[in-house]
Structure formats: structure tokens, C-alpha cells
Design a protein around this motif. Structure first.
Motif, PDB file in Angstrom:
ATOM      1  N   VAL A   1      59.645   6.714 -75.115  1.00 58.03           N
ATOM      2  CA  VAL A   1      59.580   7.866 -76.015  1.00 58.03           C
ATOM      3  C   VAL A   1      58.725   8.917 -75.322  1.00 58.03           C
ATOM      4  N   ASP A   2      59.305  10.108 -75.122  1.00 58.13           N
ATOM      5  CA  ASP A   2      58.641  11.164 -74.371  1.00 58.13           C
ATOM      6  C   ASP A   2      58.644  12.450 -75.199  1.00 58.13           C
ATOM      7  N   LEU A   3      57.463  12.991 -75.442  1.00 58.34           N
ATOM      8  CA  LEU A   3      57.312  14.254 -76.163  1.00 58.34           C
ATOM      9  C   LEU A   3      56.784  15.291 -75.182  1.00 58.34           C
ATOM     10  N   ARG A   4      57.548  16.390 -75.007  1.00 66.85           N
ATOM     11  CA  ARG A   4      57.198  17.382 -73.991  1.00 66.85           C
ATOM     12  C   ARG A   4      57.245  18.793 -74.572  1.00 66.85           C
ATOM     13  N   LEU A   5      56.249  19.575 -74.242  1.00 64.40           N
ATOM     14  CA  LEU A   5      56.180  20.987 -74.621  1.00 64.40           C
ATOM     15  C   LEU A   5      56.200  21.830 -73.360  1.00 64.40           C
ATOM     16  N   THR A   6      57.129  22.783 -73.293  1.00 68.99           N
ATOM     17  CA  THR A   6      57.148  23.759 -72.207  1.00 68.99           C
ATOM     18  C   THR A   6      56.983  25.138 -72.823  1.00 68.99           C
ATOM     19  N   HIS A   7      56.166  25.984 -72.145  1.00 75.94           N
ATOM     20  CA  HIS A   7      55.870  27.310 -72.705  1.00 75.94           C
ATOM     21  C   HIS A   7      55.434  28.230 -71.584  1.00 75.94           C
ATOM     22  N   PRO A   8      55.839  29.504 -71.626  1.00 75.36           N
ATOM     23  CA  PRO A   8      55.350  30.441 -70.613  1.00 75.36           C
ATOM     24  C   PRO A   8      53.824  30.537 -70.640  1.00 75.36           C
ATOM     25  N   LEU A   9      53.240  30.610 -69.452  1.00 77.64           N
ATOM     26  CA  LEU A   9      51.793  30.736 -69.324  1.00 77.64           C
ATOM     27  C   LEU A   9      51.495  31.600 -68.111  1.00 77.64           C
ATOM     28  N   GLY A  10      50.931  32.773 -68.351  1.00 78.79           N
ATOM     29  CA  GLY A  10      50.640  33.678 -67.252  1.00 78.79           C
ATOM     30  C   GLY A  10      51.912  34.096 -66.554  1.00 78.79           C
ATOM     31  N   ALA A  11      51.914  33.961 -65.239  1.00 79.15           N
ATOM     32  CA  ALA A  11      53.082  34.352 -64.441  1.00 79.15           C
ATOM     33  C   ALA A  11      54.113  33.248 -64.339  1.00 79.15           C
ATOM     34  N   GLY A  12      53.863  32.099 -64.961  1.00 79.87           N
ATOM     35  CA  GLY A  12      54.783  30.985 -64.809  1.00 79.87           C
ATOM     36  C   GLY A  12      55.036  30.253 -66.106  1.00 79.87           C
ATOM     37  N   GLU A  13      55.333  28.972 -65.996  1.00 77.08           N
ATOM     38  CA  GLU A  13      55.628  28.125 -67.140  1.00 77.08           C
ATOM     39  C   GLU A  13      54.777  26.871 -67.079  1.00 77.08           C
ATOM     40  N   ALA A  14      54.211  26.499 -68.213  1.00 78.92           N
ATOM     41  CA  ALA A  14      53.371  25.303 -68.307  1.00 78.92           C
ATOM     42  C   ALA A  14      54.142  24.197 -69.019  1.00 78.92           C
ATOM     43  N   GLU A  15      53.811  22.970 -68.665  1.00 82.56           N
ATOM     44  CA  GLU A  15      54.430  21.797 -69.278  1.00 82.56           C
ATOM     45  C   GLU A  15      53.355  20.782 -69.598  1.00 82.56           C
ATOM     46  N   ALA A  16      53.439  20.185 -70.780  1.00 81.90           N
ATOM     47  CA  ALA A  16      52.533  19.103 -71.168  1.00 81.90           C
ATOM     48  C   ALA A  16      53.364  18.040 -71.875  1.00 81.90           C
ATOM     49  N   ALA A  17      53.132  16.778 -71.526  1.00 81.42           N
ATOM     50  CA  ALA A  17      53.962  15.707 -72.083  1.00 81.42           C
ATOM     51  C   ALA A  17      53.153  14.440 -72.231  1.00 81.42           C
ATOM     52  N   VAL A  18      53.592  13.604 -73.170  1.00 78.79           N
ATOM     53  CA  VAL A  18      53.015  12.275 -73.351  1.00 78.79           C
ATOM     54  C   VAL A  18      54.169  11.293 -73.498  1.00 78.79           C
ATOM     55  N   THR A  19      54.025  10.112 -72.875  1.00 77.00           N
ATOM     56  CA  THR A  19      55.114   9.132 -72.831  1.00 77.00           C
ATOM     57  C   THR A  19      54.584   7.756 -73.211  1.00 77.00           C
ATOM     58  N   TYR A  20      55.327   7.072 -74.071  1.00 81.40           N
ATOM     59  CA  TYR A  20      55.023   5.676 -74.392  1.00 81.40           C
ATOM     60  C   TYR A  20      56.200   4.814 -73.953  1.00 81.40           C
ATOM     61  N   GLY A  21      55.897   3.647 -73.378  1.00 83.73           N
ATOM     62  CA  GLY A  21      56.946   2.743 -72.938  1.00 83.73           C
ATOM     63  C   GLY A  21      56.620   1.297 -73.237  1.00 83.73           C
ATOM     64  N   HIS A  22      57.664   0.508 -73.437  1.00 84.80           N
ATOM     65  CA  HIS A  22      57.501  -0.938 -73.658  1.00 84.80           C
ATOM     66  C   HIS A  22      58.658  -1.651 -72.969  1.00 84.80           C
ATOM     67  N   ASP A  23      58.333  -2.535 -72.026  1.00 84.69           N
ATOM     68  CA  ASP A  23      59.328  -3.284 -71.264  1.00 84.69           C
ATOM     69  C   ASP A  23      59.106  -4.773 -71.461  1.00 84.69           C
ATOM     70  N   THR A  24      60.183  -5.527 -71.564  1.00 80.25           N
ATOM     71  CA  THR A  24      60.084  -6.981 -71.695  1.00 80.25           C
ATOM     72  C   THR A  24      61.129  -7.660 -70.822  1.00 80.25           C
TER      73      THR A  24
END
Length: 676
Positions: free
Chosen positions: A242-265
Motif C-alpha cells: 500500500v503506497d500513498l504518494r503526494l506530488t506537488h509543485p515546489l519552487g522551480a520543480g516538483e516535490a514528491e512525498a510517499a509512505v509505503t507499507y508491505g507484508h510478504d509471506t
């Protein structure tokens, strides 16, 4: 070895390189759209990521198992990323259909050499797969059914709120039906057959001002074997992200912030009524990443970011047994078990790179810093400089150079939950990657190419596929005994013509060597060890020559036909995985008769080469509002047999060596796909 880079660079003179448009992205990856790969034969009905297996620099372990061996590295050393999320298992049960809906993947970039600085912790290749773009205007749907799977994908835009929902998934209905029928027809009591495979993907995108918020979830589950009474064996795998990501313009470029949860068996159990053993691996991950990309001017673009991931891995082992006489109903059932922490690890990294362009020159220096913490076994920081350079000699010719220092924890042949984190205690692997190439755009829509690469392997740790080295009493010493240094080098050629004028072609050739300096045992004619010696050994995954050609032709009446030809030379018969180990004629010291004894490791023979032909035919048309396609895709249409082991025995007093008797493997895919 010291002369190898010079020899390879000499081979580059007058050669041509990577296909497609003359890319300006750092690392110059091979870039493909799914529409170009859709009609390739041998891709199980159009699974785009199976096209990796015909690209230069890629070989396989066993034909049909689409686990990419990139420039001789283990498949688990190649990272597969889907819109920024690393996918731990690309195929069901590692060799079955794709665990990602093919309709959801719009294309991919493939880095064979050093990737951009945002990627790390891998010594093999890097694949950046792209998701299907969100639908902004209308509801879209795709449904498919073939001999193995039934799948669906739907996209629903909500214009009033700036929201889009994408849902997709596949279910392997044929194995489930087959298991149900077999269980229903059985008269006598016994274990039930279990065959269940499914996957799912869901994405919600939401406009947030000038930016976008995306929630992406995906997962896969496999269950195969026998359950119930009697003798059983059962294997199950699953992963969820499960990955939640926010992208947004910041200054002269674009910023990205994300958090990811994983479970493997990964779980397996087996045994009979008297005794059964169950082993389960589980890994939970929680990670976060931030990035900022900007074009500061027409000549300068920058990218910087950081990521951190916490991994918690456990192993659960239990044994159930019934002491006493068989058939005694009063026998007690005793269960013993232990839940053991396999690893508590933290991976953290930061990177920065800049791309400077002037006239026909492009230079991309970068650096990545990674920290590895496995309490209390290891705490280490590594610095990985990267450099990519490109020179446009003309409108149709470009030269490239790439170099980078790479690190990775020891890894098994294939990904398994917790293995990479736990293997940190064996020490880091380290390799230098250097490649040079040229890009040329030719006539009639062709692009051609050649790349040369050199891989000084500064430290490798070869893990035993059938054992967990990280649980050894002295993992430091175990890591030392499995440590080796070596080198790899090779040449890769590619010719490509995208679909145009009704036909397309991709042809690739790879020559590669991968050698590790290893201690081998010397044996006399009686099979007794008489000494040891350190010698350079060919990697057990080395296929020196690999050739592929994929041709697609569009005919009238909506017909499309295609074929894929594949040839590879054999790997060393060195006893790894499914392979046998080369034996030679020796003498029984007691009886004086001839017998088979193991050959010295540096003198083993190679398995025979393998040639395969795949075929595909499809018909497209319309049915009301639906665009319909029917296809037949046959993997190994010529029924060629691949030899991966020999049996060594005796017949009529003579020593006999025979190929292992598995029948040829062919995989037909007959299906229908409808788009709305």
C-alpha cells in the motif's frame, strides 16, 4: 582481466547501439511502450514485462521461467519498480503468469548498467514500469479470459471532484476448477489438491490544488499442493503493498512525498500422518521517501531525495508428530514450535544528481549514500558515485558512457521474505559497473546498437539456495567462506524497428562472461580429495551467448502474426538448483571397478545449447461498442527440449550418462480480450 576494458572498448569502434529514439535521460535506458510489446510471441498473451527476456544483457535460468539474469547477476539482484513501488514477486510462484495485470502496465524503462542515483541496493538491472494513465473523460473497461486466467480492469473518473479510480485483477480459474474436479472424483480418503492463484491492484488519484494525491494498493497470493490427511506437501506465497504518494509543485520543480507499507509471506509444510513440518517466513516493511526534481535552466536539471525503510522479518517453525504404533487411535498428537526473529533491519539512503546539457553534450554526475543497520550484527555506510555522459555526434549518432559503484546485501537466487535483510550479517556485496555504447538511427525506421560493459566484482557472497546461511552459528565466518572476487564483461548488440508499415522487429545478441575466484577441491581417480586450489570459475548462471529475434507482421482483416526465436548456450553443469553436477569415470578403491566421481569444479562441462520458437496469431474487430481481440500464443511451438541435468548410472557393466527425461515444455495461451 586488466586488459579486458581496453579490448571491449576496441570492439566498440564503428559499432552502433541502443534502440528507440536517441534518449536524453540519465542512464539511457531501453524504453518500451506496452502497445509495441502487445503482439510479441511467447509473452503469454501479451504480458509486457515478459519482453525483458528477449532484450540484450538478459539471460534465463530455465526457459519459460521469466526471471531475468541481467549480465550474469541473480534474478533477485534486479529491481522491478511499478510507479515507484518495488514489486517483490513479479510472477505467481515465480514462474507462472504475471502477478501484475498486464492491462495496468503502460510501458517500462530498463537500465542494464548503473541506474540513476535514485535507485540503489541492487547489483543487477533496474526496471521502471509505468502505470496506465488515469482516465479523465470516460469510463473504460477491459475484460479478458484465456486458458488459465480471467481478468478485468476498469477506470472510473469523477470529474466533479477530480478523482479517478482504477481497479484490476486476475484469477487463475483453470487450476481451481481442476483441483475441485479431481477432489470430487476421488473415491478413497486422502489429501485434497489445492491450486489457487490471484492478484489485485487498486489506484485512487485525487487532484489536490496543483498537485495530486495517489493511493496505490497491489498484492498477489499463491497456494499450491496437498492438504488434509495422508502425505502432503504445500507451498504458499503472498505479498501486499500500500503506497500513498503526494506530488506537488515546489519552487522551480516538483516535490514528491510517499509512505509505503508491505507484508510478504512464504510458507511450506509437508509430511505424513505420523509427522509434519511447517516453515513460514514473514516480512513486514514500512518505508518513506521524498524527492524534488527541477529544471533550473535550459542547461541544468537537478534531482535530489531520500528514502528509509524498516524491515521486520520472522521465521516460524513447527513440527507435529504422533508417537506410538501406526493405526493406534489413542496415540497423542504433540506439536512443537518456535517463532524466531530473523532480522530487524533499517535501510536508509539519500541521493543527488544534476544533468548539464550544452550543445551536443550531456553530463549527469550523481552520488548516493546508503546506510545499513542490522542490530547488532552490522552498521555500515556506503557511498556510490555515479556518472553518465552522452555526446550527440550528429542528428543520428550518439555516444554514451556510464559508471557507478554499487552495493547490495547478499541475496538468494529469487526473492524470499526476510532473506535480504537477514543476510546483511554476512557482509555487503560490492561491484563497479562501467559501460560504453553508441546510438544510431538508421534508414527505414531502424535503430541499431552495441554496448560493451565491464563489471569488476569487488566482493560477492554466493548464498546456498537450499540453506539459510544467515542462521549459521557464526555468520561472519560463513560470509567469509562464501566471499569471492571476480569480474564480468560482455558485448550487447541490438537492432530495433518499431511497428510501422505493418511490421516490426527486435533482434538482440549478448556475449557475456562472469568469473569468480573460488576455492575448488582436487580429487584423485578414487574420488578422494587430495588438495585445494583457488582458481577463476565461471558463474553458475553464465550463458556465454544469447540471441533473440521478435518479428510482428500486421495483415489485412485485422490479423496479426508474430514469432520469436531464441537461442542460448548452456550454463556450467555445476549442480545448482535443478542442474546436475558433471561426473567423470573413476575407480572404486575397494572393488577396483569403474564408477562415477565428481569432476573438479573448474573442469565441469556445459549443458547443451537451447533453441526455441514461439508463435502468435491474433484477430481484432469490433462488436458494438467493444473492441475485441482473440489470440493464440504458443510458447515453444516446435516442442524443443531443454536439457538441464543428466543422470549418471550403469547399464550392462558400463558407465552411462543420459539426459534427464523431462518432456518438452510448451505453453499455449488461447484467449479473448474486450475493451470498452
Amino acid at each position: 582481466m586488466r586488459q579486458t576494458p581496453g579490448v571491449l572498448l576496441a570492439l566498440l569502434v564503428g559499432s552502433v547501439s541502443q534502440a528507440g529514439e536517441l534518449s536524453t535521460s540519465s542512464g539511457a535506458p531501453l524504453t518500451f511502450e506496452s502497445s509495441e510489446l502487445h503482439d510479441w510471441a511467447g509473452t503469454w498473451g501479451g504480458e509486457p514485462l515478459r519482453a525483458l527476456m528477449v532484450l540484450p544483457g538478459v539471460s534465463h535460468i530455465v526457459s519459460g521461467a521469466s526471471l531475468p539474469v541481467v549480465r550474469g547477476s541473480a534474478p533477485s539482484s534486479t529491481g522491478i519498480y511499478l510507479d515507484g513501488v518495488r514489486v517483490p514477486q513479479l510472477y505467481h510462484l515465480w514462474v507462472g503468469p504475471s502477478a501484475i495485470s498486464p492491462e495496468l502496465v503502460s510501458g517500462f524503462d530498463f537500465h542494464r548498467g548503473p541506474p540513476p542515483a535514485r535507485f540503489g541496493r541492487e547489483l543487477g538491472g533496474t526496471v521502471e514500469a509505468r502505470l496506465l494513465e488515469p482516465s479523465t473523460d470516460t469510463v473504460r473497461a477491459v475484460g479478458s479470459i484465456d486458458l488459465f486466467n480471467v481478468g478485468v480492469l476498469t477506470q472510473v473518473p469523477i470529474a466533479d471532484t477530480g478523482t479517478e479510480l482504477t481497479l484490476s485483477g486476475r484469477f487463475a480459474y483453470t487450476p481451481w476448477i481442476a483441483a475441485s474436479v479431481i477432489n470430487g472424483l476421488r473415491d478413497s480418503p486422502g489429501p485434497d489438491l489445492v491450486l489457487g492463484l490471484f492478484d489485485y491492484q487498486a489506484r485512487i488519484t485525487q487532484s489536490v490544488g496543483r498537485g495530486s494525491l495517489r493511493l496505490f494498493a497491489l498484492g498477489s497470493s499463491d497456494d499450491a499442493g496437498l492438504r488434509g490427511t495422508g502425505t502432503i506437501v504445500r507451498l504458499g506465497t503472498a505479498f501486499h503493498r500500500v503506497d500513498l504518494r503526494l506530488t506537488h509543485p515546489l519552487g522551480a520543480g516538483e516535490a514528491e512525498a510517499a509512505v509505503t507499507y508491505g507484508h510478504d509471506t512464504l510458507g511450506a509444510n509437508g509430511g505424513g500422518d505420523a509427522s509434519r513440518v511447517t516453515v513460514g517466513l514473514s516480512e513486514r516493511t514500512l518505508g518513506a521517501r521524498v524527492a524534488w526534481r527541477a529544471s533550473l535552466s535550459e542547461r541544468l536539471a537537478v534531482e535530489t531525495g531520500a528514502d528509509v525503510e524498516r524491515r521486520l522479518a520472522d521465521i516460524d517453525q513447527s513440527t507435529t508428530f504422533r508417537p506410538g504404533e501406526a493405526g493406534d487411535p489413542s496415540r497423542p498428537t504433540i506439536t512443537t514450535g518456535v517463532l524466531q526473529s530473523l532480522a530487524r533491519a533499517t535501510f536508509a539512503g539519500a541521493y543527488a544528481q544534476a544533468t548539464w546539457t550544452r550543445d551536443r553534450w550531456q553530463l549527469t554526475p550523481g552520488v548516493r549514500v546508503d546506510g545499513y543497520l542490522l542490530a547488532p550484527a552490522l552498521s555500515q555506510m556506503v557511498v556510490e558515485p555515479r556518472l553518465h555522459a552522452r555526446a550527440m555526434l550528429s542528428e543520428t549518432v550518439a555516444l554514451r558512457l556510464g559508471a557507478g559503484l554499487m552495493h547490495q546485501p547478499p541475496a538468494h537466487l529469487i526473492d524470499a521474505p526476510g532473506v535480504e535483510a537477514a543476510a546483511l550479517r554476512l557482509g555487503m556485496q560490492r561491484a563497479l559497473q562501467v559501460e560504453a555504447g553508441a546510438d544510431v538511427r538508421g534508414p527505414a525506421g531502424f535503430t541499431f546498437g552495441a554496448d560493451v560493459f565491464a563489471l569488476p566484482l569487488l566482493r560477492t557472497v554466493e548464498l546456498d539456495v537450499l540453506s539459510f546461511d544467515m542462521l549459521a552459528d557464526d555468520p561472519v565466518e560463513r560470509g567469509r567462506t562464501r566471499t569471492a572476487e571476480g569480474y564480468g564483461y560482455g558485448v550487447e548488440l541490438l537492432a530495433r524497428r518499431a511497428i510501422s508499415d505493418r511490421w516490426s522487429l527486435l533482434a538482440s545478441y549478448t556475449f557475456q562472461r562472469r568469473t569468480l575466484r573460488t576455492t575448488v577441491e582436487r580429487r584423485n581417480d578414487a574420488g578422494q580429495v587430495v588438495g585445494t586450489e583457488q582458481v577463476p570459475l565461471a558463474s553458475s548462471l553464465e550463458q556465454a551467448h544469447v540471441f533473440n529475434t521478435a518479428v510482428t507482421v500486421k495483415l489485412p482483416w485485422g490479423l496479426t502474426v508474430g514469432t520469436t526465436l531464441h537461442y542460448n548456450t548452456g550454463m556450467p553443469e555445476a549442480g545448482n538448483l535443478l542442474f546436475s553436477y558433471t561426473q567423470r569415470e573413476g575407480v572404486d578403491p575397494e572393488k577396483g571397478t569403474s564408477r562415477w566421481i565428481p569432476e573438479d569444479r573448474d573442469r565441469v562441462t556445459r549443458l547443451p545449447g537451447y533453441f526455441r520458437v514461439d508463435g502468435r496469431v491474433s484477430k481484432t474487430g469490433t462488436l458494438g461498442p467493444l473492441a475485441v481481440e482473440a489470440w493464440l500464443d504458443v510458447f515453444n511451438v516446435a516442442l524443443a527440449k531443454e536439457t538441464f541435468r543428466y543422470s549418471y548410472g550403469r547399464e550392462k557393466g558400463q558407465l552411462v550418462r543420459k539426459p534427464f527425461g523431462l518432456p518438452p515444455v510448451t505453453l499455449p495461451s488461447l484467449g479473448v480480450r474486450a475493451r470498452y
